[in-house]
Design a protein around this motif. Structure first.
Motif, PDB file in Angstrom:
ATOM      1  N   GLN A   1      22.173 -55.120 -26.626  1.00  0.00           N
ATOM      2  CA  GLN A   1      22.868 -53.994 -26.002  1.00  0.00           C
ATOM      3  C   GLN A   1      21.999 -53.315 -24.951  1.00  0.00           C
TER       4      GLN A   1
ATOM      5  N   PHE B   1      32.248 -59.943 -21.072  1.00  0.00           N
ATOM      6  CA  PHE B   1      31.941 -60.225 -22.475  1.00  0.00           C
ATOM      7  C   PHE B   1      32.829 -61.335 -23.013  1.00  0.00           C
TER       8      PHE B   1
ATOM      9  N   ASN C   1      33.028 -57.127 -29.160  1.00  0.00           N
ATOM     10  CA  ASN C   1      32.099 -56.271 -28.432  1.00  0.00           C
ATOM     11  C   ASN C   1      32.099 -54.854 -29.004  1.00  0.00           C
TER      12      ASN C   1
ATOM     13  N   GLN D   1      33.516 -63.232 -26.849  1.00  0.00           N
ATOM     14  CA  GLN D   1      33.224 -63.444 -28.270  1.00  0.00           C
ATOM     15  C   GLN D   1      33.194 -64.943 -28.540  1.00  0.00           C
TER      16      GLN D   1
ATOM     17  N   SER E   1      24.631 -60.239 -27.600  1.00  0.00           N
ATOM     18  CA  SER E   1      24.749 -59.000 -26.824  1.00  0.00           C
ATOM     19  C   SER E   1      25.145 -57.786 -27.660  1.00  0.00           C
ATOM     20  N   ASN E   2      25.625 -58.003 -28.880  1.00  0.00           N
ATOM     21  CA  ASN E   2      25.901 -56.875 -29.777  1.00  0.00           C
ATOM     22  C   ASN E   2      24.652 -56.412 -30.523  1.00  0.00           C
TER      23      ASN E   2
END
Length: 306
Positions: A18, A50, A40, A52, A12-13
């Motif tokens: 994104q 979110f 994030n 990690q 998602s980074n």
């Protein structure tokens, strides 16, 4: 009252990741869960969860999947560098293939839908434009790993959409994420000379179009392979000249070279390009023209580079 579907976005980074978080978190029908290797860095911190996580930690990922129970997984995380895949084939296999197998296994077991990103690099570049059922013949470990990941998904018998794409470009909030268009614009703006390949042909893909294609695949839930890209066949050099023209930058700073001069003639396809008719007819996909996408990027610069 509509049903809320849980959508998990891996990586998602990342560049596409994104965009997907921003796009899907605006939809009331979806509850978005986002995971990435690193903290994030998306400034959009609104309507999504979110986490990690080291995606290669099989046990932790399985526990997370069992906890969240996503209805859809959009898997964008991968090692996409040709050189990095060649340098560490074992890690490439674990990230680009074994991880996909784990996600496909979950989707089969829980009747979830998997959207997997793949690449034109599964082809050798001898016979483009390519249709979805054309013969794969990857030239690099990266291309081979993505082709293996496609086969793993198909053998898993899970519900899936595989979206192959080409040379993704655009802009998001992360200033460290570059691509052909941003690289050329920023180098030329600084009056720096650049060298660009003039004998490789691609149909560059606007990242906003790719994110929208993922949403269309999610909504249609058709198990198949789809080709997603722009419609204009350009050499890398031609694309860069268009960037220079659009932002009125000095084209004399651009030097043309061949792929062989930088060691990229054997491990990258010479000419790819996709037949988009299947994605258009089944998904309703409509790509943005290269010039129009540059106008959108110019507007987004004002948002993301304030």
């Amino acid at each position: 009252m509509s049903v809320i579907h849980k959508v998990l976005i891996t990586g998602s980074n990342g560049f596409l990741g994104q965009k997907l978080v921003d796009l899907l978190s605006m939809h009331a029908d979806y509850k978005v869960f986002a995971i990435s290797m690193h903290e994030n860095d998306n400034p959009t911190i609104g309507n999504y969860d979110f986490q990690q996580m080291d995606l290669l930690d099989t046990e932790k990922l399985n526990d997370y999947l069992d906890q969240v129970k996503p209805d859809y997984i959009i898997h964008t995380a991968a090692i996409t560098s040709v050189e990095a895949c060649e340098a560490d084939k074992e890690k490439c296999q674990r990230m680009n293939v074994d991880l996909v197998e784990q996600l496909a296994s979950y989707c089969k077991r829980e009747q979830a839908f998997l959207i997997q990103l793949s690449t034109d690099f599964i082809f050798d570049g001898q016979n483009g434009l390519y249709k979805e059922d054309d013969l794969a013949h990857p030239l690099s470990e990266y291309g081979k790993s993505k082709w293996r990941s496609e086969q793993v998904i198909q053998k898993s018998e899970c519900a899936y959409a595989i979206l192959r794409t080409i040379l993704v470009y655009g802009i998001n909030a992360n200033p460290n994420r570059s691509n052909l268009v941003l690289w050329a614009k920023e180098k030329l703006t600084k009056q720096e000379s650049i060298k660009v390949v003039n004998d490789q042909w691609r149909m560059p893909t606007f990242v906003d179009d790719l994110a929208n294609a993922c949403l269309l695949a999610l909504e249609k839930r058709v198990t198949s392979v789809f080709h997603i890209s722009g419609e204009e066949m350009l050499t890398i050099a031609e694309a860069v000249y268009q960037v220079a023209d659009f932002w009125k930058l000095d084209k004399t700073l651009i030097s043309e070279i061949t792929a062989a001069e930088i060691g990229q003639s054997e491990n990258r396809p010479r000419k790819t390009g996709f037949d988009l008719s299947k994605a258009k007819s089944i998904l309703g996909y409509q790509p943005t023209s290269f010039k129009e996408s540059l106008k959108i990027i110019e507007t987004q610069y004002g948002i993301f580079r304030k």
